[in-house]
Design a protein around this motif. Structure first.
Motif, PDB file in Angstrom:
ATOM      1  N   PRO A   1      -0.631  -5.870   4.992  1.00 39.98           N
ATOM      2  CA  PRO A   1      -0.044  -4.832   4.134  1.00 39.98           C
ATOM      3  C   PRO A   1      -0.804  -4.603   2.834  1.00 39.98           C
ATOM      4  O   PRO A   1      -0.969  -3.456   2.409  1.00 39.98           O
ATOM      5  CB  PRO A   1       1.372  -5.357   3.890  1.00 39.98           C
TER       6      PRO A   1
ATOM      7  N   ARG B   1      -2.570  -1.073   1.837  1.00 39.81           N
ATOM      8  CA  ARG B   1      -2.287  -0.302   0.616  1.00 39.81           C
ATOM      9  C   ARG B   1      -3.579   0.048  -0.107  1.00 39.81           C
ATOM     10  O   ARG B   1      -3.732   1.166  -0.612  1.00 39.81           O
ATOM     11  CB  ARG B   1      -1.361  -1.102  -0.301  1.00 39.81           C
TER      12      ARG B   1
ATOM     13  N   SER C   1       8.499  -7.097   8.173  1.00 42.07           N
ATOM     14  CA  SER C   1       7.325  -6.594   7.461  1.00 42.07           C
ATOM     15  C   SER C   1       6.753  -5.336   8.100  1.00 42.07           C
ATOM     16  O   SER C   1       5.920  -4.654   7.509  1.00 42.07           O
ATOM     17  CB  SER C   1       6.244  -7.672   7.392  1.00 42.07           C
TER      18      SER C   1
ATOM     19  N   GLU D   1       7.157  -1.858   6.085  1.00 41.40           N
ATOM     20  CA  GLU D   1       6.174  -1.329   5.128  1.00 41.40           C
ATOM     21  C   GLU D   1       5.068  -0.580   5.846  1.00 41.40           C
ATOM     22  O   GLU D   1       4.620   0.470   5.375  1.00 41.40           O
ATOM     23  CB  GLU D   1       5.581  -2.439   4.265  1.00 41.40           C
TER      24      GLU D   1
END
Length: 254
Positions: free
Chosen positions: A40, A44, A74, A77
């Motif tokens: 993640p 990002r 998770s 996300e």
């Protein structure tokens, strides 16, 4: 112009000169590039870079080497990130049995399946990392016939490459094609129709000859295209045009 369909500009290797490298790529013949995430946090970062550079796109996912902390929660996300405008795929996902210290195989497989299901839900292609896990990787993607994707940095046999083409998948090659001991990769490239091939650097890793051993970047994708053109018996310009079109079609980029 060239399409580097897989490069990690969020990697630490670019921390000292990332902006300069990215700013110079157009002048080196690179039309566009895709930056896959490995967890993640890097997903990002990939998205943030894609928002800043118009020629750069992002993919989001849990890499098999990094998926130890993964939980089904998770995935939420990733789902949110994947809906962002410049995210074009779920990736880099898959299986890596090479390193003993990697997460357990059963865990890797569970994370792989969950992300394939997410790609199916969101109607996005996937970028698959497959290292020393060919049979399990094929078995798992066959369980998701609605999902289409690419086996990046392809390391399988010509027979496996032909099987992926039959399943509607793409195959992508790196600078490994240029190495002296790359007979297996060359045979696989010979087996795949040119309209099902993409090219990549996997920067900052695996720089092609004559830059082998140095940090890789998208400007070196030219050497991959040159070698592929030689293998396929076409001009460099034809190979560049077709692989650019293949990448845009695969990722749904206008």
């Amino acid at each position: 112009m060239l399409f580097d369909t897989h490069a990690h500009y969020d990697a630490e290797a670019f921390d000292q000169d990332r902006e300069a490298v990215l700013a110079g790529l157009r002048g080196r013949g690179v039309a566009m590039a895709v930056n896959p995430g490995c967890d993640p946090a890097s997903s990002r970062q990939a998205l943030a870079l894609a928002r800043r550079w118009d020629f750069l796109y992002a993919a989001v996912g849990w890499h098999p080497e990094n998926c130890g902390p993964y939980t089904p929660e998770s995935l939420e996300e990733l789902r949110r990130l994947a809906r962002e405008e410049k995210v074009v795929a779920i990736g880099e996902i898959g299986l890596d049995y090479y390193w003993e210290e990697n997460p357990p195989r059963e865990h890797q497989q569970r994370v792989f399946r969950d992300q394939l299901a997410l790609a199916r839900e969101l109607d996005l292609p996937v970028i698959v990392h497959d290292r020393e896990a060919h049979a399990d990787s094929l078995a798992i993607i066959r369980a998701f016939p609605q999902v289409r994707g690419v086996f990046h940095c392809f390391s399988g046999s010509a027979e496996m490459a032909r099987e992926l083409v039959k399943l509607g998948w793409m195959v992508s090659f790196t600078g490994v094609l240029t190495y002296k001991n790359a007979r297996r990769a060359v045979e696989a490239a010979q087996a795949v129709p040119l309209d099902r091939i993409m090219i990549e650097t996997d920067s900052p890793y695996m720089a092609p000859v004559p830059h082998r051993g140095k940090r890789n970047d998208s400007g070196y994708v030219r050497h991959v295209c040159e070698k592929l053109a030689e293998i396929k018996g076409v001009s460099f310009e034809t190979c560049a045009r077709i692989t650019l079109e293949n990448g845009k079609r695969f990722y749904g980029i206008p």
